[in-house]
Design an enzyme around this catalytic site. Structure first.
Site, PDB file in Angstrom:
ATOM      1  CG  ASP A 138     -22.544  11.690 -28.138  1.00 48.65           C
ATOM      2  OD1 ASP A 138     -23.497  11.702 -27.418  1.00 48.65           O
ATOM      3  OD2 ASP A 138     -21.523  12.049 -27.811  1.00 48.65           O
ATOM      4  CB  ALA A 166     -19.756  10.785 -25.631  1.00 51.77           C
ATOM      5  CG  ASP A 167     -18.771  11.898 -31.009  1.00 50.98           C
ATOM      6  OD1 ASP A 167     -17.827  10.908 -31.141  1.00 50.98           O
ATOM      7  OD2 ASP A 167     -20.027  11.440 -31.494  1.00 50.98           O
ATOM      8  CE  LYS A 168     -20.454  18.538 -28.973  1.00 52.48           C
ATOM      9  NZ  LYS A 168     -21.572  19.672 -29.154  1.00 52.48           N
TER      10      LYS A 168
END
Length: 393
Positions: A138, A166-168
């Site tokens: 991330d 960013a991941d989510k």
């Protein structure tokens, strides 16, 4: 009542956060999701507070799934995966580019096994390009996408958002894309491959305000102050609050909530431009009014006047926030011997096919025998896989 994705079957090969969270959203909406892990398990199982092999973070992005642990380096493991591909509507992976092809399960091969399969692949930077071989987490995507540049400190240095943004956002993007691909398949009969790069999702997410000074190309207007530089938290007597005043009516309501009626009636402050131009005059008065009140006093004023404002909750305090409790956002999941675990319910409310937190996260390989039975293997075959080290659990 069944969720909107009841009957949809998902094979989740992904790990860490982006892919697992996307698949968990599908599980919450009724899909049957099988999480496939290596014998070593998803690394997030060991990250942060945990009981046994389930960490709080793992539970949050893997609840409601059935767990299968197989060794894909073995012929038997690959045979099981081939049968899973034939069973599924959706396959999710977030391996590095080329990994699925090396395993023998690239999108073309999977389409041969199952022409109706939605092949959903998450990568860091994309399937190709100059950064193709860089390993990604991330913070790297926050850095490259410009998200970090919108979080500058008082000295102008870029900062990270201290959550896996960013991941989510990639997870949410992929979950929506999968449902769109399923809808397309229902209308046309055509399955397809869906690719989401974390960089693409993060940049698109950051663009509206984070990149607004870089949008106009021809005869560009003068740049405005960066949006992030115009936002701040305001100290009060026992904590901090956030406020907003984009529209004139909101500025008036906020001034009335703070007892600053003379500012509410100041014609110079009736527009955003006017408030920006005369910020040195009103901001100190607002800061002093906020500093002299408690969070509860300020919230009472915000509610009374319909102003834009909210207290800064501690992480522990979020659970007891009156609106959080009223919305019943935080729910409890029974994890058996591990006790109860808190989590957030699915945020979308469906009037006729409700989404629900669909159950606990699996222990490593917990449902292996049951999943293989679903695929048509008999008890002797399951025992043989276990004896050969192909199957764990």
């Amino acid at each position: 009542m069944a969720g909107p994705l009841a009957g949809i079957k998902v094979v989740d090969l992904s790990q860490i956060v982006s892919g697992p969270m996307a698949a968990a959203m599908l599980a919450d909406q009724g899909a049957d999701v099988i999480k496939v892990e290596s014998p070593g398990g998803d690394p997030v199982r060991g990250l942060g507070p945990r009981k046994g092999d389930r960490s709080a973070m793992f539970i949050a992005v893997n609840h409601g799934k059935r767990g299968l642990s197989i060794d894909l380096k073995t012929e038997g493991g690959r045979a099981i995966l081939e049968r899973l591909v034939g069973w599924a509507d959706v396959l999710v992976d977030n391996f590095r580019p080329g990994t699925m092809e090396r395993l023998g399960f690239g999108s073309e091969r999977c389409a041969e096994i199952n022409p109706r399969l939605i092949f959903a692949s998450i990568t860091g930077f994309g399937q190709d390009g100059p950064y193709r071989n860089i390993r990604v987490y991330d913070p790297v995507v926050q850095a490259v996408s410009g998200i970090a540049a919108t979080q500058v400190d008082s000295e102008g240095r870029a900062q990270l958002v201290r959550t896996l943004v960013a991941d989510k956002v990639t997870a949410v993007t992929m979950a929506q894309a999968i449902t769109a691909a399923l809808f397309h398949r229902e209308r046309t009969g055509e399955a397809q491959r869906v690719d989401v790069a974390m960089l693409d999702a993060a940049l698109a997410f950051n663009w509206p305000e984070g990149m607004y000074n870089h949008s106009f190309i021809d005869d560009a207007p003068p740049p405005s102050p960066e949006y992030g530089a115009m936002t701040r938290l305001w100290p009060c007597a026992d904590g901090q609050v956030a406020i907003g005043m984009l529209q004139g009516v909101e500025f008036v309501a906020l001034m009335q909530a703070l007892g600053l009626d003379h500012l509410a009636g100041d014609a110079r402050l009736g527009t955003v431009g006017g408030r920006m131009q005369h910020q040195a005059e009103w901001a100190p008065q607002v800061a002093a009014a906020i500093a002299g009140r408690t969070c509860d006093e300020l919230m009472a004023g915000f509610v009374r006047e319909g102003a834009v404002g909210g207290r800064v909750n501690s992480c522990a305090g979020v659970v007891d926030d009156p609106q959080v409790r009223f919305n019943e956002i935080v729910v409890e999941i029974d994890h058996g011997s591990d006790g109860r675990v808190r989590g957030a319910r699915p945020p979308a409310r469906f009037g006729r096919s409700p989404a629900l937190v669909s159950g606990p996260a699996p222990r490593l390989g917990e449902h292996g025998a049951a999943v293989l039975a679903t695929l048509g293997y008999d008890a002797a075959e399951v025992a043989a896989f276990a004896a050969a080290g192909v199957l764990r659990g």
